[in-house]
Enzyme design. Structure first.
Site, PDB file in Angstrom:
ATOM      1  N   TYR A 168      11.062   8.842   1.306  1.00 40.18           N
ATOM      2  CA  TYR A 168      11.061   7.835   0.247  1.00 40.18           C
ATOM      3  C   TYR A 168      11.689   8.291  -1.070  1.00 40.18           C
ATOM      4  O   TYR A 168      11.773   7.512  -2.016  1.00 40.18           O
ATOM      5  CB  TYR A 168       9.615   7.368  -0.016  1.00 40.18           C
ATOM      6  CG  TYR A 168       8.965   6.745   1.199  1.00 40.18           C
ATOM      7  CD1 TYR A 168       9.435   5.544   1.723  1.00 40.18           C
ATOM      8  CD2 TYR A 168       7.893   7.366   1.857  1.00 40.18           C
ATOM      9  CE1 TYR A 168       8.865   4.969   2.847  1.00 40.18           C
ATOM     10  CE2 TYR A 168       7.300   6.798   2.979  1.00 40.18           C
ATOM     11  CZ  TYR A 168       7.790   5.605   3.473  1.00 40.18           C
ATOM     12  OH  TYR A 168       7.223   5.035   4.587  1.00 40.18           O
ATOM     13  N   HIS A 222      12.700  -2.852   2.228  1.00 43.07           N
ATOM     14  CA  HIS A 222      12.154  -1.549   2.642  1.00 43.07           C
ATOM     15  C   HIS A 222      13.065  -0.441   2.132  1.00 43.07           C
ATOM     16  O   HIS A 222      14.293  -0.567   2.173  1.00 43.07           O
ATOM     17  CB  HIS A 222      12.018  -1.446   4.163  1.00 43.07           C
ATOM     18  CG  HIS A 222      11.045  -2.437   4.702  1.00 43.07           C
ATOM     19  ND1 HIS A 222       9.693  -2.327   4.510  1.00 43.07           N
ATOM     20  CD2 HIS A 222      11.238  -3.594   5.379  1.00 43.07           C
ATOM     21  CE1 HIS A 222       9.087  -3.368   5.056  1.00 43.07           C
ATOM     22  NE2 HIS A 222      10.008  -4.161   5.589  1.00 43.07           N
ATOM     23  N   ASN A 244       7.999  -5.705  -0.849  1.00 48.53           N
ATOM     24  CA  ASN A 244       7.885  -4.566   0.062  1.00 48.53           C
ATOM     25  C   ASN A 244       6.410  -4.478   0.428  1.00 48.53           C
ATOM     26  O   ASN A 244       5.600  -3.919  -0.311  1.00 48.53           O
ATOM     27  CB  ASN A 244       8.363  -3.267  -0.590  1.00 48.53           C
ATOM     28  CG  ASN A 244       8.376  -2.109   0.407  1.00 48.53           C
ATOM     29  OD1 ASN A 244       7.792  -2.209   1.489  1.00 48.53           O
ATOM     30  ND2 ASN A 244       9.029  -1.014   0.045  1.00 48.53           N
ATOM     31  N   PRO A 272       0.792  -1.227   0.000  1.00 48.67           N
ATOM     32  CA  PRO A 272       0.000   0.000   0.000  1.00 48.67           C
ATOM     33  C   PRO A 272       0.826   1.279   0.000  1.00 48.67           C
ATOM     34  O   PRO A 272       1.854   1.368   0.676  1.00 48.67           O
ATOM     35  CB  PRO A 272      -0.831  -0.099   1.290  1.00 48.67           C
ATOM     36  CG  PRO A 272      -0.113  -1.084   2.136  1.00 48.67           C
ATOM     37  CD  PRO A 272       0.534  -2.053   1.185  1.00 48.67           C
ATOM     38  N   ASN A 273       0.347   2.218  -0.773  1.00 49.86           N
ATOM     39  CA  ASN A 273       0.885   3.582  -0.870  1.00 49.86           C
ATOM     40  C   ASN A 273       2.194   3.684  -1.649  1.00 49.86           C
ATOM     41  O   ASN A 273       2.696   4.782  -1.885  1.00 49.86           O
ATOM     42  CB  ASN A 273       1.043   4.220   0.529  1.00 49.86           C
ATOM     43  CG  ASN A 273      -0.273   4.237   1.277  1.00 49.86           C
ATOM     44  OD1 ASN A 273      -1.259   4.744   0.749  1.00 49.86           O
ATOM     45  ND2 ASN A 273      -0.307   3.668   2.472  1.00 49.86           N
ATOM     46  N   ARG A 284      12.809   4.407  12.672  1.00 47.47           N
ATOM     47  CA  ARG A 284      11.540   5.147  12.666  1.00 47.47           C
ATOM     48  C   ARG A 284      10.678   4.736  13.881  1.00 47.47           C
ATOM     49  O   ARG A 284      11.210   4.254  14.865  1.00 47.47           O
ATOM     50  CB  ARG A 284      10.837   4.926  11.320  1.00 47.47           C
ATOM     51  CG  ARG A 284      11.710   5.397  10.141  1.00 47.47           C
ATOM     52  CD  ARG A 284      11.045   5.170   8.806  1.00 47.47           C
ATOM     53  NE  ARG A 284       9.826   5.961   8.676  1.00 47.47           N
ATOM     54  CZ  ARG A 284       8.914   5.765   7.715  1.00 47.47           C
ATOM     55  NH1 ARG A 284       9.104   4.803   6.815  1.00 47.47           N
ATOM     56  NH2 ARG A 284       7.840   6.522   7.657  1.00 47.47           N
ATOM     57  N   ARG A 324       4.994  10.943  -2.436  1.00 49.43           N
ATOM     58  CA  ARG A 324       4.697  10.583  -1.050  1.00 49.43           C
ATOM     59  C   ARG A 324       5.919  10.841  -0.158  1.00 49.43           C
ATOM     60  O   ARG A 324       6.973  10.233  -0.360  1.00 49.43           O
ATOM     61  CB  ARG A 324       4.347   9.100  -0.997  1.00 49.43           C
ATOM     62  CG  ARG A 324       4.154   8.568   0.389  1.00 49.43           C
ATOM     63  CD  ARG A 324       4.144   7.045   0.408  1.00 49.43           C
ATOM     64  NE  ARG A 324       3.913   6.559   1.750  1.00 49.43           N
ATOM     65  CZ  ARG A 324       4.162   5.323   2.152  1.00 49.43           C
ATOM     66  NH1 ARG A 324       4.634   4.429   1.300  1.00 49.43           N
ATOM     67  NH2 ARG A 324       3.949   4.965   3.397  1.00 49.43           N
ATOM     68  N   ALA A 360       3.050  -0.939   4.804  1.00 48.81           N
ATOM     69  CA  ALA A 360       2.445  -0.935   6.144  1.00 48.81           C
ATOM     70  C   ALA A 360       1.966  -2.321   6.576  1.00 48.81           C
ATOM     71  O   ALA A 360       1.957  -2.633   7.779  1.00 48.81           O
ATOM     72  CB  ALA A 360       1.287   0.057   6.189  1.00 48.81           C
ATOM     73  N   GLU A 388      12.553  -9.637   1.909  1.00 45.73           N
ATOM     74  CA  GLU A 388      11.817  -8.468   2.428  1.00 45.73           C
ATOM     75  C   GLU A 388      12.617  -7.197   2.123  1.00 45.73           C
ATOM     76  O   GLU A 388      13.810  -7.116   2.421  1.00 45.73           O
ATOM     77  CB  GLU A 388      11.606  -8.612   3.935  1.00 45.73           C
ATOM     78  CG  GLU A 388      10.864  -7.435   4.558  1.00 45.73           C
ATOM     79  CD  GLU A 388      10.658  -7.601   6.064  1.00 45.73           C
ATOM     80  OE1 GLU A 388      11.031  -8.675   6.616  1.00 45.73           O
ATOM     81  OE2 GLU A 388      10.152  -6.660   6.687  1.00 45.73           O
TER      82      GLU A 388
HETATM   83  C1  DQA Z   1       8.188   0.924   3.895  1.00 52.52           C
HETATM   84  C2  DQA Z   1       8.255   1.117   5.408  1.00 52.52           C
HETATM   85  C3  DQA Z   1       6.897   0.892   6.041  1.00 52.52           C
HETATM   86  O1  DQA Z   1       6.961   1.070   7.442  1.00 52.52           O
HETATM   87  C4  DQA Z   1       5.883   1.883   5.483  1.00 52.52           C
HETATM   88  O2  DQA Z   1       4.605   1.625   5.998  1.00 52.52           O
HETATM   89  C5  DQA Z   1       5.878   1.935   3.998  1.00 52.52           C
HETATM   90  C6  DQA Z   1       7.136   1.812   3.261  1.00 52.52           C
HETATM   91  C7  DQA Z   1       9.540   1.256   3.212  1.00 52.52           C
HETATM   92  O3  DQA Z   1       9.742   0.797   2.106  1.00 52.52           O
HETATM   93  O4  DQA Z   1      10.360   1.977   3.783  1.00 52.52           O
HETATM   94  O5  DQA Z   1       4.834   2.167   3.389  1.00 52.52           O
HETATM   95  O6  DQA Z   1       7.895  -0.432   3.623  1.00 52.52           O
END
Ligand code: DQA
Length: 140
Positions: free
Chosen positions: A22, A97, A71, A9-10, A104, A17, A74, A95
Site C-alpha cells: 500500500y 483500490h 474504497n 477498514p484499516n 492478489r 500498513r 475488505a 470503486e
Molecule cells: C484494498 C484492497 C482490499 O482487498 C483490502 O482488503 C484493503 C485495501 C486496496 O485499496 O487495495 O484493505 O481495498
C-alpha cells in the site's frame, strides 16, 4: 463540484500498513496534496472501520454530493449492505483500490461494489483516487 471520499477498514493505517502493498504515505498526507491539486473541487472525507458507519456516510453523502470515491477495503469482498446502499443513493459511486486486487488472493477477486458502481479503478497506488477525481471532472 463536490466529491466525497469514503475509506473502509484499516485504511486509517496507510503509511505503516503493509507498505510493500500500500506504500509508505499516510492517507492524510495524500489527501492534503489532492485538495491542493484540485482547488475547484470541494472534497469531503470519511473513514471508518465499521461497516454500518460506512453505510451511514454513503447515505449522507449520497444525496448531496456529485460523486463518491469509495474504497470499501475488505468490506468490498463481503458486504451486501454496502452494495444495497449504493443502489439506494443518488450519487454515482466509483470503486477505488490502491492495490491490484485481481493480482492478489482469490477472495479479493469478488466485489459486491463493482456491479453497482459507476466504474472501477484498481492498482495505481494512491494515485487511483486522483484518477477517479479526473474521471468525475471529465464528466465520465
Ligand atoms: C484494498 C484492497 C482490499 O482487498 C483490502 O482488503 C484493503 C485495501 C486496496 O485499496 O487495495 O484493505 O481495498
Amino acid at each position: 463540484m463536490n466529491l466525497s471520499i469514503v475509506n473502509g477498514p484499516n485504511l486509517n493505517l496507510l503509511g505503516t500498513r503493509e507498505p510493500g502493498i500500500y506504500g509508505a504515505e499516510t492517507f492524510e498526507a495524500y489527501y492534503e496534496k489532492l485538495q491542493e491539486q484540485y482547488p475547484q473541487v470541494h472534497f469531503s472525507y470519511f473513514q471508518s472501520n465499521v461497516e454500518g458507519a460506512l453505510i451511514d456516510a454513503l447515505q449522507d453523502f449520497g444525496f448531496r454530493t456529485d460523486g463518491i470515491l469509495l474504497n470499501a477495503a475488505a468490506y468490498t469482498h463481503t458486504s451486501v449492505g454496502l452494495g444495497d446502499c449504493i443502489k439506494a443513493i443518488d450519487a454515482p459511486v466509483l470503486e477505488i483500490h490502491i492495490s491490484n486486487t485481481f493480482a492478489r488472493e482469490d477472495f479479493r477477486h469478488t466485489s459486491y461494489i463493482t456491479p453497482v458502481a459507476k466504474g472501477l479503478i484498481v492498482g495505481f497506488g494512491l494515485d487511483s483516487y486522483r484518477l477517479g477525481v479526473e474521471s468525475f471532472l471529465a464528466g465520465k
